[in-house]
Design an enzyme around this catalytic site. Sequence first.
Site, PDB file in Angstrom:
ATOM      1  N   LYS A 107       4.976   9.242  10.846  1.00 24.01           N
ATOM      2  CA  LYS A 107       5.032  10.167   9.710  1.00 24.01           C
ATOM      3  C   LYS A 107       5.024  11.624  10.172  1.00 24.01           C
ATOM      4  O   LYS A 107       5.368  12.517   9.405  1.00 24.01           O
ATOM      5  CB  LYS A 107       3.890   9.892   8.741  1.00 24.01           C
ATOM      6  CG  LYS A 107       4.066   8.546   8.027  1.00 24.01           C
ATOM      7  CD  LYS A 107       3.002   8.291   6.989  1.00 24.01           C
ATOM      8  CE  LYS A 107       3.231   6.976   6.250  1.00 24.01           C
ATOM      9  NZ  LYS A 107       2.891   5.779   7.085  1.00 24.01           N
TER      10      LYS A 107
HETATM   11  C1  LIG Z   1       3.419   4.477   6.755  1.00 26.55           C
HETATM   12  C2  LIG Z   1       3.342   3.434   7.840  1.00 26.55           C
HETATM   13  C3  LIG Z   1       4.143   2.263   7.826  1.00 26.55           C
HETATM   14  C4  LIG Z   1       5.062   1.939   6.682  1.00 26.55           C
HETATM   15  O1  LIG Z   1       6.193   2.768   6.639  1.00 26.55           O
HETATM   16  P1  LIG Z   1       7.094   2.852   5.322  1.00 26.55           P
HETATM   17  O2  LIG Z   1       8.029   3.962   5.547  1.00 26.55           O
HETATM   18  O3  LIG Z   1       6.133   3.114   4.185  1.00 26.55           O
HETATM   19  O4  LIG Z   1       7.764   1.531   5.174  1.00 26.55           O
HETATM   20  C5  LIG Z   1       4.082   1.395   8.905  1.00 26.55           C
HETATM   21  N1  LIG Z   1       3.236   1.618   9.934  1.00 26.55           N
HETATM   22  C6  LIG Z   1       2.440   2.706   9.981  1.00 26.55           C
HETATM   23  C7  LIG Z   1       1.525   2.884  11.137  1.00 26.55           C
HETATM   24  C8  LIG Z   1       2.461   3.659   8.941  1.00 26.55           C
HETATM   25  O5  LIG Z   1       1.651   4.731   8.994  1.00 26.55           O
END
Ligand SMILES: *Cc1c(COP(=O)(O)O)cnc(C)c1O
Length: 433
Positions: A107
């Site tokens: 993210k």
């Molecule tokens: C947010 C997140 C996900 C999921 O990703 P999406 O884009 O919501 O499908 C998977 N793994 C981790 C570690 C995350 O922080």
Amino acid sequence: MRYYSTNHQAPMATLQEAVVKGLAGDRGLYMPERIKQLPASFYDLIDTLSFQEIAFTVADAFFGEDIPSEDLRHIVFDTLSFDCPVVKVTDHIYALELFHGPTLAFKDVGARFMARLLQYFIRREGSDRVNVLVATSGDTGSAVANGFLGVDGIHVYVLYPKGKVSPIQECQFTTLGRNITAIEVDGVFDDCQALVKQAFLDDQLNAHMRLTSANSINVARFLPQAFYYFNAYARMKALGLGSNMVMCVPSGNFGNITSGLFGYEMGLPIRRFIAANNANDIFYQYLQTGEYHPKPSRQTLANAMDVGDPSNFARVYDLYGGSHERITSYISGATYSDDDIRATMRECYESTGYVLDPHGACGYRALQESLRPGEEGVFCETAHPAKFKEKVDEILGTDIAIPTRLAEFMKDKKNSVEMTRKFEDFKAFLLKE
Ligand SMILES: *Cc1c(COP(=O)(O)O)cnc(C)c1O
């Protein structure tokens, strides 16, 4: 470039409107009206380009009509101050490590890009301070706070439920200071989210200060995630392994995999995609039956994927004109219980020495189970295992090292504002800001 809503009831938006509003007026998700194909010459040379150069080319296809080239280049290069390398795990399975950013999860890419894009808009307009409100159950708050840290003209308020996030998560947004204010709400995550939603609807507050959200459905957080899929292909191509590549994405809200699908629509030669789920199997069931039935989320070891109604499903559906046949021709699914996740983490660690985090474990397992002869699999390792140190150490019997940049957060003093879950209190606090 203009942006339409997946609900088709709201007017088209400019990039700036889509970024500042986040969600369209009809509660749909914004989609770019066109997805540009990148030229064959780009794909021919991609393995000779750096991650940043590749990302700039991709960014230019999305944002080049709205942002002058030099400014966009600066935003992209500044966002990608870290690498997203491809690491070999087994003979045909590779990890695309997305955890080398400041908060050790993928993210960071979207949050850093969005912060820099908002700053660019503010400077261009010469407008007042913009205030970002974000509710978090842990991981989003850290990525957004760190993405915006030190960005002039933007103040971030992170609302989190008191006592309900892990100490490692909490220190990543309560120790920063500067333009980040952490608000510790005496309630649960839903209370935090309700406060944020109500703030956006309050006329007096909106007249007092400019509010915006940095929700993960924002196009400025979502589209930049396409960058690293191109990088994965480039690095695999450089190894002579690019021609039959399968991309597997541990998925929750489906933002990550959807940005990969956008890459595919731009001509990125990925053979097929796999969406790996934990026990929250709504998308998996959709692939099997053609019916989409949201369910309350279930708590699992891979908690960032505990989503019962993935918001970006609307984008996947829209991208393929609602055709189940088309969706299933590009994407297959997998779903794993906590026991599967534990067993996979152990098996991988014992046979290869690679430490998976619980989310990445779903991706690794799905490749192990479904790669066909001649295919090379790459899964997104979406977070560093140290983010889930207690769980990982318990499952593997290890004592994994905490990376320096994570340890740095833990040294600093926690600083937060205590808040009730009453909107009047939150509003009174913001009116004094
Ligand atoms: C947010 C997140 C996900 C999921 O990703 P999406 O884009 O919501 O499908 C998977 N793994 C981790 C570690 C995350 O922080």
